[in-house]
Design a protein around this motif. Structure first.
Motif, mmCIF file in Angstrom:
data_model
loop_
_atom_site.group_PDB
_atom_site.id
_atom_site.type_symbol
_atom_site.label_atom_id
_atom_site.label_comp_id
_atom_site.label_asym_id
_atom_site.label_seq_id
_atom_site.Cartn_x
_atom_site.Cartn_y
_atom_site.Cartn_z
ATOM 1 N N ASN A 255 2.292 6.626 -6.894
ATOM 2 C CA ASN A 255 1.328 7.631 -7.328
ATOM 3 C C ASN A 255 1.941 9.028 -7.251
ATOM 4 O O ASN A 255 1.828 9.838 -8.178
ATOM 5 C CB ASN A 255 0.074 7.538 -6.452
ATOM 6 C CG ASN A 255 -1.096 8.287 -7.043
ATOM 7 O OD1 ASN A 255 -0.994 9.468 -7.320
ATOM 8 N ND2 ASN A 255 -2.217 7.589 -7.223
ATOM 9 N N LEU A 256 2.602 9.361 -6.122
ATOM 10 C CA LEU A 256 3.165 10.701 -5.939
ATOM 11 C C LEU A 256 4.311 10.961 -6.919
ATOM 12 O O LEU A 256 4.409 12.066 -7.496
ATOM 13 C CB LEU A 256 3.661 10.867 -4.494
ATOM 14 C CG LEU A 256 2.579 10.829 -3.408
ATOM 15 C CD1 LEU A 256 3.217 10.970 -2.019
ATOM 16 C CD2 LEU A 256 1.544 11.944 -3.605
ATOM 17 N N ARG B 278 0.822 -1.208 0.000
ATOM 18 C CA ARG B 278 0.000 0.000 0.000
ATOM 19 C C ARG B 278 0.865 1.272 0.000
ATOM 20 O O ARG B 278 0.564 2.221 -0.718
ATOM 21 C CB ARG B 278 -0.933 0.002 1.217
ATOM 22 C CG ARG B 278 -1.985 -1.101 1.190
ATOM 23 C CD ARG B 278 -2.909 -0.936 -0.006
ATOM 24 N NE ARG B 278 -3.948 -1.958 -0.022
ATOM 25 C CZ ARG B 278 -4.857 -2.080 -0.974
ATOM 26 N NH1 ARG B 278 -4.817 -1.251 -2.018
ATOM 27 N NH2 ARG B 278 -5.765 -3.024 -0.931
ATOM 28 N N CYS C 13 -4.374 7.745 -1.969
ATOM 29 C CA CYS C 13 -3.181 7.987 -1.137
ATOM 30 C C CYS C 13 -3.581 8.476 0.251
ATOM 31 O O CYS C 13 -3.041 8.019 1.262
ATOM 32 C CB CYS C 13 -2.272 9.007 -1.807
ATOM 33 S SG CYS C 13 -1.448 8.396 -3.291
ATOM 34 N N LYS C 14 -4.507 9.415 0.311
ATOM 35 C CA LYS C 14 -4.965 9.960 1.588
ATOM 36 C C LYS C 14 -5.582 8.869 2.450
ATOM 37 O O LYS C 14 -5.295 8.755 3.651
ATOM 38 C CB LYS C 14 -5.987 11.072 1.342
ATOM 39 C CG LYS C 14 -6.498 11.787 2.593
ATOM 40 C CD LYS C 14 -7.397 12.942 2.200
ATOM 41 C CE LYS C 14 -7.840 13.756 3.422
ATOM 42 N NZ LYS C 14 -8.724 12.991 4.291
ATOM 43 N N LEU D 122 -4.879 10.607 -5.615
ATOM 44 C CA LEU D 122 -4.560 11.284 -4.358
ATOM 45 C C LEU D 122 -5.577 10.954 -3.273
ATOM 46 O O LEU D 122 -5.225 10.911 -2.084
ATOM 47 C CB LEU D 122 -4.478 12.797 -4.576
ATOM 48 C CG LEU D 122 -3.294 13.277 -5.422
ATOM 49 C CD1 LEU D 122 -3.357 14.771 -5.643
ATOM 50 C CD2 LEU D 122 -1.971 12.914 -4.738
ATOM 51 N N GLN E 273 2.221 1.788 -3.292
ATOM 52 C CA GLN E 273 1.204 2.388 -4.150
ATOM 53 C C GLN E 273 1.172 3.910 -3.977
ATOM 54 O O GLN E 273 1.064 4.661 -4.956
ATOM 55 C CB GLN E 273 -0.166 1.777 -3.808
ATOM 56 C CG GLN E 273 -1.308 2.223 -4.680
ATOM 57 C CD GLN E 273 -2.626 1.545 -4.299
ATOM 58 O OE1 GLN E 273 -2.656 0.653 -3.434
ATOM 59 N NE2 GLN E 273 -3.704 1.941 -4.947
ATOM 60 N N VAL E 274 1.284 4.403 -2.724
ATOM 61 C CA VAL E 274 1.300 5.847 -2.437
ATOM 62 C C VAL E 274 2.508 6.504 -3.101
ATOM 63 O O VAL E 274 2.398 7.536 -3.780
ATOM 64 C CB VAL E 274 1.307 6.101 -0.912
ATOM 65 C CG1 VAL E 274 1.511 7.590 -0.618
ATOM 66 C CG2 VAL E 274 -0.001 5.624 -0.279
ATOM 67 N N VAL F 226 -2.744 6.440 3.733
ATOM 68 C CA VAL F 226 -1.897 7.051 4.771
ATOM 69 C C VAL F 226 -2.673 7.178 6.079
ATOM 70 O O VAL F 226 -2.145 6.866 7.166
ATOM 71 C CB VAL F 226 -1.372 8.427 4.311
ATOM 72 C CG1 VAL F 226 -0.695 9.158 5.466
ATOM 73 C CG2 VAL F 226 -0.387 8.260 3.152
#
Length: 552
Positions: free
Chosen positions: A453-454, A446, A520-521, A517, A449-450, A524
């Motif tokens: 993406n960023l 996970r 992602c949020k 995003l 994955q974040v 996190v």
């Protein structure tokens, strides 16, 4: 000085905190006291001056009597008179043939004006009334020598600059009023003083009159005491009368208004009767009670309106609660539907991708570009379905994560190496700044994955020749990861919404669905961390997320 000011300020605050009656009493008492004290002080000084003026007038009269006596002596018997020489009476050593013997053998001695003046002074002094002293700058008898006061006066008399002198002195511990006026040479005086080159009108000397001030001081003290007693009684009775008047005409009516205002303040309305004082307080009370009646009417109307509004609000609130419950249920159903349909779409998409791989492998080359296009769109659709599935699971709280301690610097280095070829192709510098030992409890896939993406977003929005930096460091017991670039940046109005699902920055050129995003949020925050963006248009963006640190 500061303490004095503080005490003065405290006293002033204390004054303003007392009742109206006390304020009036204190203020009027102070004013009356100051006024009467000033008036009595001025009156006392005036009376003192008047008493001293009377004393001076008496001294002047006494001086004139002495002058008349001297003139009488000087105008009889050639400037001398004879008195019987009784035991204790001395002859005048300054007169020739001072003694004579009369018929019957009695002895008589001469007395000139100077000696008569001196003997009268001694006689008056014995009686305790007053005494006087004849003196001159041209002495014949040393006993008549002038003192400092008399010398100053005699000099002034000879210069004709002053006609009389007066002064209060302390002699042997007692206050004495002194008065002095000049003696002028007359026709009758030349019989004795012609040999001294005097002529009529010349200053021969002066007579200094001494008058004890005991009775005068006693009178002044008595007047002062009487004034103080009168002033004190006046202040007391005036203050008492004013206190009664203020209490009856001001404090009592205001007290009733205060009591009624407290009743109104507690919502206890009733029948009020205006005050009948016939002055401004009656007008004030009338206006006050009219206001109270209007306030009562308004309060009643307001209560009715509030009651109706409360009933309406309760009904609306009930409907809102029901609508919110239904919305939550629909949202859950929507998320469940999105998860189910995403899961169902993955199976045929997997089959399509497999079939496309087979067709591309078996194609003769002519149809390969078309098959590649189909495969790429199938891959894109698969990614979209996976994102929808992840987002639905995040919203439902069913996203599965396998947490374990992991050094995030290792994961960052692996991902950056993966993106290096793409960054080189776009001529973008991709830099890493981290250190080993930044252990945190994460789901490796996970967080990967974040990061993907960023970094992908940074590569998409950073122009050729730009720079991307990935950092990781420890701060306040957290592991902080940032992905910064010097690309196009994000406008302030978009920064607040960028982590919402389906939100896309205007004019960004992004071809995504706006889910990255948001996912992602969710990931996190599911790790107990937070994510934010710092950006300025034209200067780049910095995406920062934090994760709890795990101590080894």
């Amino acid at each position: 000085m500061l303490d004095i000011l503080k005490k003065g300020s405290g006293a002033l605050q204390g004054f303003f905190s007392v009742g109206l009656n006390t304020k009036f009493l204190i203020t009027i008492g102070i004013v009356i006291t100051i006024t009467l004290c000033t008036a009595f002080h001025l009156l006392s000084k005036k009376q003192e001056r008047q008493i001293l003026s009377q004393v001076e007038k008496q001294a002047r009269i006494l001086f004139q009597q002495i002058i008349i006596t001297r003139k009488w002596v000087a105008s009889h018997g050639g400037g001398v008179v004879y008195v019987e020489k009784l035991p204790g009476v001395k002859s005048n050593p300054y007169l020739p043939k001072a003694d004579i013997i009369g018929k019957g053998g009695r002895v008589y001695t001469k007395r000139n004006p100077a000696l008569v003046t001196r003997e009268l002074s001694e006689y008056a002094a014995k009686e305790g009334l007053y005494w006087f002293h004849i003196t001159s700058l041209k002495l014949i008898n040393p006993d008549n020598a002038p003192d400092d006061f008399e010398k100053e006066a005699l000099i002034a008399f000879e210069k004709d600059s002053q006609k009389e002198f007066s002064k209060i002195e302390s002699i042997k511990g007692k206050k004495v009023f002194r008065y002095m006026s000049p003696l002028y040479i007359g026709e009758e005086c030349l019989q004795c003083h012609a040999a001294q080159d005097y002529k009529v009108g010349d200053v021969r000397g002066g007579i200094s009159v001494f008058m004890p001030m005991e009775d005068v001081e006693m009178a002044i003290r008595s007047n002062t005491t009487m004034m103080k007693i009168t002033g004190g009684l006046t202040i007391f009775f005036v203050s008492l009368v004013l206190m009664f008047l203020i209490r009856f005409f001001v404090v009592k009516p205001i007290g009733k208004l205060k009591k009624d205002s407290v009743r109104i303040g507690t919502g206890s309305y009733g029948t009020f009767s205006p005050l009948k004082t016939g002055d401004e307080i009656e007008e004030l009370s009338t206006a006050f009670y009219e206001m109270a009646d209007k306030l009562k009417e308004y309060h009643t109307t307001l209560e009715d309106k509030v009651k109706i509004a409360t009933e309406d609000l309760a009904e609306v609130n009930k409907k809102l609660i029901e609508a919110n419950r239904r919305l939550e249920e629909l949202d859950k159903r929507k998320s469940a539907f999105m998860a189910d349909i995403s899961h169902e779409l993955r199976t045929p998409l997997t089959a399509i991708r497999g079939a496309m791989d087979y067709l591309i492998a078996k194609s003769d080359g002519g149809t390969t570009p078309f098959l590649e296009i189909v495969k790429n769109n199938a891959d894109r659709l698969t990614r979209l379905v996976n994102d929808l599935l992840d987002l639905s699971r995040i919203e439902m709280g069913t996203i599965g994560m396998m947490l374990k301690p992991y050094d995030i610097s290792t994961l960052i280095n692996e991902i950056v190496i993966t993106f290096q070829p793409l960054a080189s192709e776009k001529k973008i510098e991709l830099e890493v700044s981290t250190k080993r030992g930044l252990v945190t409890s994460i789901d490796e896939d996970r967080i990967r994955q974040v990061l993907i993406n960023l970094i992908s977003n940074a590569l998409q929005f950073t122009p050729e020749g730009g720079k991307i930096t990935v950092r990781a460091y420890e701060e306040n017991s957290n592991v902080v990861v940032s992905v910064s670039d010097n690309g196009t940046g994000i406008a302030p109005e978009d920064q607040e919404k960028i982590f919402e699902k389906f939100h896309k920055v205007k004019d960004s050129g992004s071809r995504g669905a706006g889910l990255g995003l948001a996912i992602c949020k969710g990931i996190v925050e599911a790790h107990g961390g937070s994510i934010r963006v710092e950006s300025e248009v034209g200067k780049g963006s910095n995406f920062v997320f934090t994760l709890p640190r795990v101590r080894s």
